[in-house]
Write a protein that holds these residues in place. Sequence first.
Motif, PDB file in Angstrom:
ATOM      1  N   TYR A  45       0.850  -1.193   0.000  1.00 13.93           N
ATOM      2  CA  TYR A  45       0.000   0.000   0.000  1.00 13.93           C
ATOM      3  C   TYR A  45       0.879   1.233   0.000  1.00 13.93           C
ATOM      4  O   TYR A  45       2.000   1.211   0.515  1.00 13.93           O
ATOM      5  CB  TYR A  45      -0.903   0.052   1.243  1.00 13.93           C
ATOM      6  CG  TYR A  45      -1.996  -0.988   1.239  1.00 13.93           C
ATOM      7  CD1 TYR A  45      -3.178  -0.771   0.534  1.00 13.93           C
ATOM      8  CD2 TYR A  45      -1.841  -2.175   1.931  1.00 13.93           C
ATOM      9  CE1 TYR A  45      -4.185  -1.728   0.527  1.00 13.93           C
ATOM     10  CE2 TYR A  45      -2.839  -3.134   1.932  1.00 13.93           C
ATOM     11  CZ  TYR A  45      -4.010  -2.908   1.234  1.00 13.93           C
ATOM     12  OH  TYR A  45      -5.000  -3.849   1.219  1.00 13.93           O
ATOM     13  N   LEU A  47       0.406   5.332   1.080  1.00 12.21           N
ATOM     14  CA  LEU A  47      -0.430   6.381   1.661  1.00 12.21           C
ATOM     15  C   LEU A  47       0.265   7.712   1.469  1.00 12.21           C
ATOM     16  O   LEU A  47       1.481   7.816   1.637  1.00 12.21           O
ATOM     17  CB  LEU A  47      -0.657   6.132   3.155  1.00 12.21           C
ATOM     18  CG  LEU A  47      -1.480   4.898   3.520  1.00 12.21           C
ATOM     19  CD1 LEU A  47      -1.494   4.694   5.027  1.00 12.21           C
ATOM     20  CD2 LEU A  47      -2.906   5.020   2.982  1.00 12.21           C
ATOM     21  N   THR A  66      -5.515  14.828   4.854  1.00 12.62           N
ATOM     22  CA  THR A  66      -6.121  13.523   4.584  1.00 12.62           C
ATOM     23  C   THR A  66      -5.069  12.494   4.203  1.00 12.62           C
ATOM     24  O   THR A  66      -3.903  12.825   3.998  1.00 12.62           O
ATOM     25  CB  THR A  66      -7.118  13.634   3.407  1.00 12.62           C
ATOM     26  OG1 THR A  66      -6.388  14.013   2.233  1.00 12.62           O
ATOM     27  CG2 THR A  66      -8.220  14.637   3.689  1.00 12.62           C
ATOM     28  N   TYR A  67      -5.515  11.261   4.080  1.00 14.83           N
ATOM     29  CA  TYR A  67      -4.725  10.187   3.484  1.00 14.83           C
ATOM     30  C   TYR A  67      -5.274   9.918   2.098  1.00 14.83           C
ATOM     31  O   TYR A  67      -6.475   9.667   1.931  1.00 14.83           O
ATOM     32  CB  TYR A  67      -4.800   8.913   4.326  1.00 14.83           C
ATOM     33  CG  TYR A  67      -4.170   9.053   5.695  1.00 14.83           C
ATOM     34  CD1 TYR A  67      -2.809   9.308   5.834  1.00 14.83           C
ATOM     35  CD2 TYR A  67      -4.932   8.929   6.841  1.00 14.83           C
ATOM     36  CE1 TYR A  67      -2.228   9.437   7.084  1.00 14.83           C
ATOM     37  CE2 TYR A  67      -4.357   9.048   8.097  1.00 14.83           C
ATOM     38  CZ  TYR A  67      -3.006   9.311   8.209  1.00 14.83           C
ATOM     39  OH  TYR A  67      -2.436   9.442   9.446  1.00 14.83           O
ATOM     40  N   ASN A  68      -4.423  10.013   1.106  1.00 17.73           N
ATOM     41  CA  ASN A  68      -4.772   9.780  -0.298  1.00 17.73           C
ATOM     42  C   ASN A  68      -5.929  10.661  -0.763  1.00 17.73           C
ATOM     43  O   ASN A  68      -6.762  10.254  -1.573  1.00 17.73           O
ATOM     44  CB  ASN A  68      -5.078   8.304  -0.550  1.00 17.73           C
ATOM     45  CG  ASN A  68      -3.843   7.441  -0.434  1.00 17.73           C
ATOM     46  OD1 ASN A  68      -2.790   7.891   0.019  1.00 17.73           O
ATOM     47  ND2 ASN A  68      -3.944   6.189  -0.830  1.00 17.73           N
ATOM     48  N   GLN A  70      -8.623  11.677   0.712  1.00 18.82           N
ATOM     49  CA  GLN A  70      -9.985  11.314   1.083  1.00 18.82           C
ATOM     50  C   GLN A  70     -10.120  11.156   2.587  1.00 18.82           C
ATOM     51  O   GLN A  70      -9.150  10.965   3.301  1.00 18.82           O
ATOM     52  CB  GLN A  70     -10.395  10.007   0.396  1.00 18.82           C
ATOM     53  CG  GLN A  70      -9.562   8.799   0.845  1.00 18.82           C
ATOM     54  CD  GLN A  70      -9.845   7.541   0.051  1.00 18.82           C
ATOM     55  OE1 GLN A  70      -9.675   7.545  -1.158  1.00 18.82           O
ATOM     56  NE2 GLN A  70     -10.269   6.492   0.726  1.00 18.82           N
ATOM     57  N   GLY A  73      -9.444   7.685   5.211  1.00 18.22           N
ATOM     58  CA  GLY A  73      -8.404   7.171   4.320  1.00 18.22           C
ATOM     59  C   GLY A  73      -8.831   5.826   3.756  1.00 18.22           C
ATOM     60  O   GLY A  73      -9.809   5.217   4.208  1.00 18.22           O
ATOM     61  N   PRO A  74      -8.129   5.322   2.757  1.00 16.70           N
ATOM     62  CA  PRO A  74      -8.526   4.056   2.137  1.00 16.70           C
ATOM     63  C   PRO A  74      -8.480   2.879   3.112  1.00 16.70           C
ATOM     64  O   PRO A  74      -7.654   2.853   4.018  1.00 16.70           O
ATOM     65  CB  PRO A  74      -7.516   3.871   1.008  1.00 16.70           C
ATOM     66  CG  PRO A  74      -6.355   4.716   1.379  1.00 16.70           C
ATOM     67  CD  PRO A  74      -6.887   5.856   2.199  1.00 16.70           C
ATOM     68  N   LEU A  75      -9.397   1.940   2.913  1.00 17.56           N
ATOM     69  CA  LEU A  75      -9.405   0.706   3.698  1.00 17.56           C
ATOM     70  C   LEU A  75      -8.173  -0.118   3.326  1.00 17.56           C
ATOM     71  O   LEU A  75      -7.926  -0.388   2.158  1.00 17.56           O
ATOM     72  CB  LEU A  75     -10.677  -0.095   3.394  1.00 17.56           C
ATOM     73  CG  LEU A  75     -10.741  -1.517   3.951  1.00 17.56           C
ATOM     74  CD1 LEU A  75     -10.800  -1.498   5.481  1.00 17.56           C
ATOM     75  CD2 LEU A  75     -11.944  -2.258   3.383  1.00 17.56           C
ATOM     76  N   LEU A  76      -7.399  -0.496   4.334  1.00 18.34           N
ATOM     77  CA  LEU A  76      -6.234  -1.357   4.121  1.00 18.34           C
ATOM     78  C   LEU A  76      -6.591  -2.749   4.624  1.00 18.34           C
ATOM     79  O   LEU A  76      -7.065  -2.904   5.745  1.00 18.34           O
ATOM     80  CB  LEU A  76      -5.014  -0.828   4.881  1.00 18.34           C
ATOM     81  CG  LEU A  76      -4.603   0.617   4.598  1.00 18.34           C
ATOM     82  CD1 LEU A  76      -3.324   0.958   5.354  1.00 18.34           C
ATOM     83  CD2 LEU A  76      -4.427   0.870   3.113  1.00 18.34           C
ATOM     84  N   GLY A 160      -8.055   6.224   9.016  1.00 13.43           N
ATOM     85  CA  GLY A 160      -8.502   5.265   8.021  1.00 13.43           C
ATOM     86  C   GLY A 160      -8.646   3.883   8.638  1.00 13.43           C
ATOM     87  O   GLY A 160      -8.011   3.574   9.646  1.00 13.43           O
TER      88      GLY A 160
END
Length: 197
Positions: A45, A47, A66-68, A70, A73-76, A160
């Motif tokens: 991943y 970030l 934010t992360y990315n 959004q 942040g995105p689900l890892l 996130g």
Amino acid sequence: MAISRRDVLRLGGVSLLSGASAGATNGYGSRAATSVSAPSRKADYTLRIASGRVELAPDTIVSTTTYNGQFPGPLLRFAEGRPVVVDVHNDTGTPELLHWHGQTVPADVDGAAEEGAPYIPAYGMRRLSFTPGPAGFRFYHTHVTAHADLTRSTYSGQAGPVRIEPKTDPGAYDQEVFLTLKEFEPSLSHGGDVART
């Protein structure tokens, strides 16, 4: 045969050095992962920490970090016990931390300054490699201190979700729903996490 204090210290130093050369463990029997000598493989991943705008509702837009790009942040998705590599880029002008909330990971990748984790430098990057665990729903978030700046730290959009699948059968389910709740526009409420009416 009597052993002197000096003998104990000498033997202790030798055993410490031999343990370091054999490879340190994280206290749970697995090799401690670090961000120093990171693996040369491709990251699982990536970030990016950066300033951005988030639309919370129609006509309600906030500027935050934010992360990315959004919030959340995105689900890892990780597998318990399977090593992962995460590249974290800091596109802001201030040093940052990324904390793996609820995971048992070595201090240098935990993302908490009080545990000794190095900061991600401003306009810099850190490669983090670790073995996720325990299984369950976890989070990643910033761990910097806000001080008087209520646009930083947990006041920002830096959070996130993380799903760590168990080693054994995770069970059958029809649907996954991951919720991340957050209050924006900081204020001092008197009712804990939920403001009283």
